[in-house]
Scaffold this motif. Structure first.
Motif, mmCIF file in Angstrom:
data_model
loop_
_atom_site.group_PDB
_atom_site.id
_atom_site.type_symbol
_atom_site.label_atom_id
_atom_site.label_comp_id
_atom_site.label_asym_id
_atom_site.label_seq_id
_atom_site.Cartn_x
_atom_site.Cartn_y
_atom_site.Cartn_z
ATOM 1 N N VAL A 189 1.010 -1.312 -0.080
ATOM 2 C CA VAL A 189 -0.025 0.135 -0.053
ATOM 3 C C VAL A 189 0.580 1.297 0.122
ATOM 4 O O VAL A 189 0.592 2.362 -0.628
ATOM 5 N N ALA A 190 1.967 1.132 0.782
ATOM 6 C CA ALA A 190 2.998 2.438 0.936
ATOM 7 C C ALA A 190 3.574 2.580 -0.536
ATOM 8 O O ALA A 190 3.892 3.558 -0.967
ATOM 9 N N ILE A 235 2.368 1.902 -3.573
ATOM 10 C CA ILE A 235 1.476 2.367 -4.396
ATOM 11 C C ILE A 235 1.115 3.872 -4.309
ATOM 12 O O ILE A 235 1.104 4.698 -5.357
ATOM 13 N N ALA A 236 0.902 4.092 -2.906
ATOM 14 C CA ALA A 236 0.592 5.524 -2.621
ATOM 15 C C ALA A 236 1.906 6.319 -2.867
ATOM 16 O O ALA A 236 1.656 7.445 -3.481
ATOM 17 N N GLY A 237 3.210 6.132 -2.950
ATOM 18 C CA GLY A 237 4.408 6.683 -3.284
ATOM 19 C C GLY A 237 4.380 6.912 -4.614
ATOM 20 O O GLY A 237 4.719 7.843 -5.222
ATOM 21 N N LEU A 288 1.661 6.944 -6.728
ATOM 22 C CA LEU A 288 0.648 7.954 -7.084
ATOM 23 C C LEU A 288 1.074 9.206 -6.888
ATOM 24 O O LEU A 288 0.932 10.224 -7.604
ATOM 25 N N LEU A 289 1.889 9.412 -5.694
ATOM 26 C CA LEU A 289 2.418 10.748 -5.469
ATOM 27 C C LEU A 289 3.364 11.440 -6.516
ATOM 28 O O LEU A 289 3.420 12.239 -6.784
#
Length: 344
Positions: free
Chosen positions: A171-172, A174-176, A178-179
């Motif tokens: 999850v971290a 994927i979030a990174g 996307l950022l």
């Protein structure tokens, strides 16, 4: 749809508070709790309420100092009433009081919301730093007593996180990613965004917010600001410590116990629920349990202290609400905030 979601959110938070209150009194002698409350020494409680009122006046003066440093010269009573309306709102609408008090100050004194909100953010950061210092002090002084308490709060959660480490890492990641994509698109279309009216409004809002956040650097008398900060937390401490005198069971608790109740009770009040209801009571009850106070006496103490402070906040906030209603819209021209990077 949005109003429905807001109602649902606050209903869920209220349900959480109710569930925690049920948890705090579950399996206990309710008659005994009622006896503790009925026979409490309310003279000491009256003293704590008086101290609380002084603390509110001090916090309002500290906020006025921050606003002045942001070139927003507002009358003290306008600042005070806006702050108390915000506290009143927090009783019902968790964590909305900060925004509401800034909105009230805009209506009564013409202070831009982004500037006053920036000063509130700084105020909250300072409070978090003080709370962190208090937590460290309590744990150093009472490490053996509170080690089992801290374990009971965090060990199970840590084990759960460790068991799902791969999922959390994914999850971290994927979030990174996307950022990074968002940052690239923002950079590539920056020139077009600069012509967008909404983007310009957002940038101006952020500039005003930062002007409020960094206002503390421009305070004329930082010593007085620190003195009011220390006085505010001293008042909080004395409120909890003197309230021990309300009950025979807590009368003999020492100053270190008062500091512990202040610290963990403050964490409870910071929780995103209406007025800290439920969370505050469980935290205080658990803290007093460490010092050998029964669950019944602990929850009685929490109910009386929290109830008195909430009633005071409601009365003072209600008076301020009437005042702001009478003065809403009577604004004077405001000085624009200085650029964030300018010298004091």
């Amino acid at each position: 749809m949005k109003p429905f979601l807001n109602v649902l959110k606050y209903a869920l938070l209220l349900a959480l508070s109710g569930a925690l209150m049920v948890y705090a009194v579950r399996g206990q002698d309710l008659a005994r709790i009622g006896h503790y409350i009925a026979t409490a020494n309310y003279i000491w409680l009256g003293l704590t309420v008086t101290l609380a009122a002084l603390g509110y006046f001090s916090r309002a003066y500290r906020w006025q100092m921050q606003l002045t440093a942001s070139r927003q010269h507002v009358a003290y009573w306008h600042v005070y009433h806006a702050m108390m309306v915000g506290y009143l709102a927090n009783i019902v609408l968790p964590r909305m009081g900060e925004v509401i008090r800034c909105s009230v100050l805009r209506r009564t004194s013409g202070v831009p919301v982004e500037v006053s909100l920036g000063t509130v953010i700084t105020e909250r950061v300072i409070d978090v730093l003080v709370l962190g210092l208090l937590l460290g002090t309590v744990l150093l002084m009472e490490f053996n007593k509170f080690w089992s308490f801290i374990q009971s709060l965090f060990v199970d959660k840590y084990d759960s996180l460790a068991a799902n480490r791969e999922v959390l890492l994914a999850v971290a990641g994927i979030a990174g990613l996307l950022l990074l994509v968002f940052g690239y698109l923002l950079f590539r279309n920056l020139e077009q965004l600069r012509q967008n009216a909404l983007f310009i409004k957002v940038v101006n809002f952020i500039k005003g917010l930062l002007a409020g956040v960094f206002s503390v650097r421009k305070l004329e008398n930082k010593g007085v600001f620190l003195l009011h900060t220390a006085f505010t937390w001293l008042v909080y401490y004395l409120m909890d410590y003197l309230a021990f005198r309300c009950f025979p069971e807590t009368y003999g608790l020492d100053a270190k116990a008062g500091l512990a109740v202040l610290t963990f009770g403050a964490f409870g009040m910071a929780a995103p629920v209406s007025g800290g209801i439920g969370v505050f009571h469980v935290m205080v009850q658990s803290t007093l349990l460490v010092y050998g106070i029964s669950k019944e006496a602990g929850i009685a103490y929490a109910l009386v202290v929290h109830g008195a402070q909430t009633l005071l906040m409601a009365v003072m906030g209600g008076i301020s609400l009437v005042f702001t209603g009478l003065h809403s819209g009577k604004t004077a021209p405001r000085l624009a905030p200085e650029p964030v990077g300018s010298n004091p």
